[in-house]
Write a protein that holds these residues in place. Sequence first.
Motif, PDB file in Angstrom:
ATOM      1  N   PRO A 121       0.748  -1.225   0.114  1.00 42.24           N
ATOM      2  CA  PRO A 121       0.006   0.297   0.160  1.00 42.24           C
ATOM      3  C   PRO A 121       0.852   1.209  -0.063  1.00 42.24           C
ATOM      4  O   PRO A 121       1.871   1.212   0.760  1.00 42.24           O
ATOM      5  CB  PRO A 121      -1.026  -0.163   1.326  1.00 42.24           C
ATOM      6  N   GLN A 122       0.521   2.352  -0.763  1.00 43.43           N
ATOM      7  CA  GLN A 122       1.179   3.403  -0.910  1.00 43.43           C
ATOM      8  C   GLN A 122       0.518   4.614  -0.478  1.00 43.43           C
ATOM      9  O   GLN A 122       0.985   5.712   0.221  1.00 43.43           O
ATOM     10  CB  GLN A 122       1.464   3.645  -2.417  1.00 43.43           C
ATOM     11  N   LEU A 123      -0.926   4.450  -0.602  1.00 42.89           N
ATOM     12  CA  LEU A 123      -1.841   5.892  -0.369  1.00 42.89           C
ATOM     13  C   LEU A 123      -3.054   5.114  -0.119  1.00 42.89           C
ATOM     14  O   LEU A 123      -3.654   4.436  -0.925  1.00 42.89           O
ATOM     15  CB  LEU A 123      -1.568   6.787  -1.600  1.00 42.89           C
ATOM     16  N   ARG A 124      -3.845   5.880   0.719  1.00 39.53           N
ATOM     17  CA  ARG A 124      -5.018   5.823   1.083  1.00 39.53           C
ATOM     18  C   ARG A 124      -5.780   6.934   1.516  1.00 39.53           C
ATOM     19  O   ARG A 124      -5.526   7.628   2.455  1.00 39.53           O
ATOM     20  CB  ARG A 124      -5.491   4.768   2.356  1.00 39.53           C
ATOM     21  N   VAL A 125      -6.633   7.526   0.655  1.00 33.39           N
ATOM     22  CA  VAL A 125      -7.422   8.762   0.798  1.00 33.39           C
ATOM     23  C   VAL A 125      -8.811   8.308   1.261  1.00 33.39           C
ATOM     24  O   VAL A 125      -9.442   7.676   0.182  1.00 33.39           O
ATOM     25  CB  VAL A 125      -7.351   9.629  -0.614  1.00 33.39           C
TER      26      VAL A 125
END
Length: 167
Positions: free
Chosen positions: A147-151
């Motif tokens: 995972p790199q990004l969770r918005v």
Amino acid sequence: GRCRLELSSPDSTKLVAASVAGGKKRNEGGDVAALAIGIEQACALLSLKSGEDGATREAAIRHLQTLKVDLKQVSLARFNGSVSYLIGQRADGQGQLWVYKDRFLPSRLKFNDEAGISWDVRFSDYTSQATGEVWPRVLEVYKGNEPQLRVMVLTANARADLSNVRF
């Protein structure tokens, strides 16, 4: 042809933004590769609703072809607890577009970029009042399996500044 996503936090005044306009990408407040990937793919798939039917279809086809999604292969699959259409080859490492069967909105896009890096962009919860059912409440970007990004969108501005300066 223009799309911008600005992110802020209640705990900070810092703003991070990524925009795509006319094929040119721009970041503000820091270079977050996953944010740029997420906004580019989300806008390519979600902004198509606003165009003329024929142009919309052709733009979607062209975009998916650049990501090497085999549009002739369609099957059913389960993602995130829901049944989706899987467009593309089932094999790992192949370009794939997953579309929620019940709402016909993107649920996942898997592709390899020019450098051979595998990306997985996930879209979930289109029913949130915060996003008006046109944008996913949760946008996740994975590089490979990491995972790199969770918005998670808590509020959205329906009266955003759309001047050319922002793009």
